[in-house]
Design a protein around this motif. Structure first.
Motif, short mmCIF file in Angstrom:
data_model
loop_
_atom_site.label_atom_id
_atom_site.label_comp_id
_atom_site.label_asym_id
_atom_site.label_seq_id
_atom_site.Cartn_x
_atom_site.Cartn_y
_atom_site.Cartn_z
N GLN A 213 -9.74 -11.75 11.62
CA GLN A 213 -8.89 -12.93 11.69
C GLN A 213 -8.14 -13.18 10.38
O GLN A 213 -8.43 -12.59 9.34
CB GLN A 213 -9.72 -14.15 12.06
N SER A 214 -7.15 -14.06 10.44
CA SER A 214 -6.30 -14.40 9.30
C SER A 214 -7.05 -15.30 8.33
O SER A 214 -7.79 -16.20 8.75
CB SER A 214 -5.04 -15.10 9.82
N MET A 215 -6.82 -15.09 7.01
CA MET A 215 -7.58 -15.83 5.99
C MET A 215 -6.70 -16.19 4.79
O MET A 215 -5.90 -15.38 4.35
CB MET A 215 -8.76 -14.99 5.48
N ASN A 216 -6.89 -17.40 4.26
CA ASN A 216 -6.26 -17.84 3.01
C ASN A 216 -7.29 -18.53 2.14
O ASN A 216 -8.20 -19.19 2.64
CB ASN A 216 -5.13 -18.85 3.28
N TRP A 217 -7.13 -18.40 0.82
CA TRP A 217 -7.90 -19.18 -0.15
C TRP A 217 -6.93 -20.03 -0.96
O TRP A 217 -5.81 -19.59 -1.28
CB TRP A 217 -8.68 -18.28 -1.10
N TRP A 321 -1.80 -27.12 -6.30
CA TRP A 321 -2.12 -26.73 -4.92
C TRP A 321 -1.58 -25.32 -4.77
O TRP A 321 -0.39 -25.10 -4.59
CB TRP A 321 -1.49 -27.67 -3.90
N ASP A 322 -2.48 -24.35 -4.90
CA ASP A 322 -2.04 -22.97 -5.02
C ASP A 322 -2.79 -22.09 -4.03
O ASP A 322 -4.02 -22.09 -4.00
CB ASP A 322 -2.30 -22.48 -6.45
N ARG A 323 -2.05 -21.36 -3.22
CA ARG A 323 -2.68 -20.37 -2.34
C ARG A 323 -2.94 -19.13 -3.18
O ARG A 323 -2.00 -18.42 -3.56
CB ARG A 323 -1.77 -20.06 -1.15
N ILE A 324 -4.19 -18.87 -3.50
CA ILE A 324 -4.53 -17.79 -4.43
C ILE A 324 -4.82 -16.47 -3.73
O ILE A 324 -4.94 -15.42 -4.38
CB ILE A 324 -5.73 -18.18 -5.31
N TRP A 325 -4.96 -16.50 -2.41
CA TRP A 325 -5.21 -15.26 -1.67
C TRP A 325 -4.74 -15.44 -0.25
O TRP A 325 -5.01 -16.48 0.39
CB TRP A 325 -6.70 -14.92 -1.69
N ARG A 326 -4.03 -14.45 0.25
CA ARG A 326 -3.54 -14.47 1.63
C ARG A 326 -3.86 -13.14 2.28
O ARG A 326 -3.53 -12.08 1.74
CB ARG A 326 -2.04 -14.71 1.67
N CYS A 327 -4.52 -13.20 3.43
CA CYS A 327 -4.89 -11.98 4.15
C CYS A 327 -4.54 -12.17 5.62
O CYS A 327 -5.27 -12.80 6.38
CB CYS A 327 -6.39 -11.72 3.98
#
Length: 421
Positions: A213-217, A321-327
């Protein structure tokens, strides 16, 4: 070919041997990436694969590629891989079962003097967990082109030590370029514990994984005011920690309102750490996941809007507010999945479950470059990232046999495809 089976006793012995490094008194594991225990288990791994006639290459991110030659060595090897690093309070199976199952499959091929058509490789990927050096799946991400080598080398732990400096310190900074081009694979197969309860609920040993599945940190930093707890009236505060608590509750509510999505806060830090002073700065991370990229984008929008509204009402500023990882969501290769499916039908008499992984794995990044598939095995109560994490030796053996059968089937597929050209 497919009648080969791994040696159960030897596979069990490998766990006893390799899990001595990083073992904790509560039965779990604390083998953070590139620490001294990681160095010791890497050295043990190299010894084991050398005994199987493998050549060993270490790349610039410390990934170890152990390759047994085949009949046609012009082909890239078929890879079997996972990771040997763990969470700080983890168990003996997450990642480890994948490397040891691959090692045992390799040993079984070697014991039977089987000449595969393509070379076969076992890969230990560096820093899959991301517990010491965020983000997760770092070195497979560099290999798969998701991150630059500079980005990978410069990731640091809480004390400021970098991936590159620690690779140098433990002697695993290789000179081979970390890339698919420098160390190509024909395919990648990975065994992993499910880390969830679905297989156990259906009394199944094995899952055939069709994707992830799709993931963000996200990294969030809030700024309020340090104020005296005893002298500041309740209605005159910019209470940063209270604001963060409201956000965390709302983050949970937003995920609940979107079926197929998940959002969690598991890390929070506040300063100053004084019992009678309101925190002026709070940092926390969000782990957000969803069944599709579109749903995750919708969840992200809702999370940020809700948190900004709460901050405005509480007089607290969102500094970061930072998206540090996108998968993004990963779909595994149908041919590779079919080889796992066929192997599972044979090994488990057709008793298996097709699944989407809720967690990220190194196979997410290998799938960017080569046909990839995964095998899940049952874990007790679905518990992972915990010292009580457990999979029985019978379930581990089943997963290893499915892996062995899938790899040999893919080797036959390569042979037939190559000879027909």
């Amino acid at each position: 070919m497919t009648s080969l089976r791994v040696a159960a006793a030897r596979l069990a012995s490998s766990f006893s041997e390799s899990c001595q490094w990083g073992a904790t008194p509560d039965g779990g594991m604390n083998r953070l990436s590139l620490n001294d225990d990681d160095r010791r288990v890497r050295e043990w791994f190299v010894e084991q694969v050398n005994a199987c006639g493998c050549t060993v290459k270490v790349d610039q991110m410390g990934n170890i590629f152990a390759t047994r030659p085949g009949k046609n060595n012009s082909l890239p090897p078929i890879g079997m891989g996972s990771h040997l690093d763990t969470q700080p309070a983890g168990g003996k199976y997450d990642g480890i079962v994948g490397v040891l199952s691959a090692l045992e499959a390799l040993r079984t091929i070697h014991d039977n003097q089987l000449e595969t058509y393509a070379p076969i490789a076992v890969v230990n990927w560096t820093n899959e967990e991301g517990a010491r050096f965020p983000p997760a799946m770092l070195a497979s991400g560099v290999w798969g082109g998701a991150f630059s080598l500079e980005h990978g080398h410069s990731r640091s732990d809480a004390s400021g030590k970098t991936v590159k400096s620690e690779l140098e310190r433990i002697g695993f900074l290789g000179d081979t370029e970390c890339s698919y081009e420098a160390d190509p694979l024909s395919a990648h197969f990975e065994v992993h514990i499910e880390q969830g309860p679905a297989l156990e609920a259906e009394d199944l040993r094995v899952g055939v994984v069709t994707g992830v599945q799709s993931m963000n940190w996200y990294n969030v930093v809030l700024r309020g005011r340090e104020q005296h707890c005893g002298t500041t009236p309740m209605n005159m505060r910019a209470d940063t920690l209270l604001c963060a608590a409201k956000m965390i509750q709302s983050i949970n509510a937003q995920a609940l309102s979107l079926p197929g999505s998940l959002a969690s806060v598991a890390v929070i830090n506040s300063t100053p750490q004084s019992i009678n002073t309101l925190a002026g700065r709070v940092q926390f991370n969000i782990d957000a996941r969803a069944s599709s990229n579109e749903l995750l984008a919708q969840l992200e929008e809702r999370l940020e809007a809700a948190c900004r509204e709460i901050a405005g009402n509480d007089g607290v500023k969102i500094e970061v507010w930072d998206r540090i990882w996108r998968c993004p969501k990963t779909a595994f290769d149908e041919t590779a999945v079919e080889m796992v499916r066929r192997s599972a039908r044979e090994v488990e008499s057709g008793k298996f479950k097709e699944m989407i992984s809720g967690a990220g794995h190194d196979s997410v990044y290998t799938a960017r470059k080569v046909p990839t598939a995964m095998i899940f095995i049952r874990c007790k109560d679905g518990i992972s990232h915990n010292p009580v994490e457990y999979s029985s030796q019978e379930d581990i053996q089943a997963g290893a046999n499915v892996l062995l059968g899938a790899v040999l089937r893919y080797d036959e597929f390569l042979k037939n495809n190559h000879q027909s050209k």
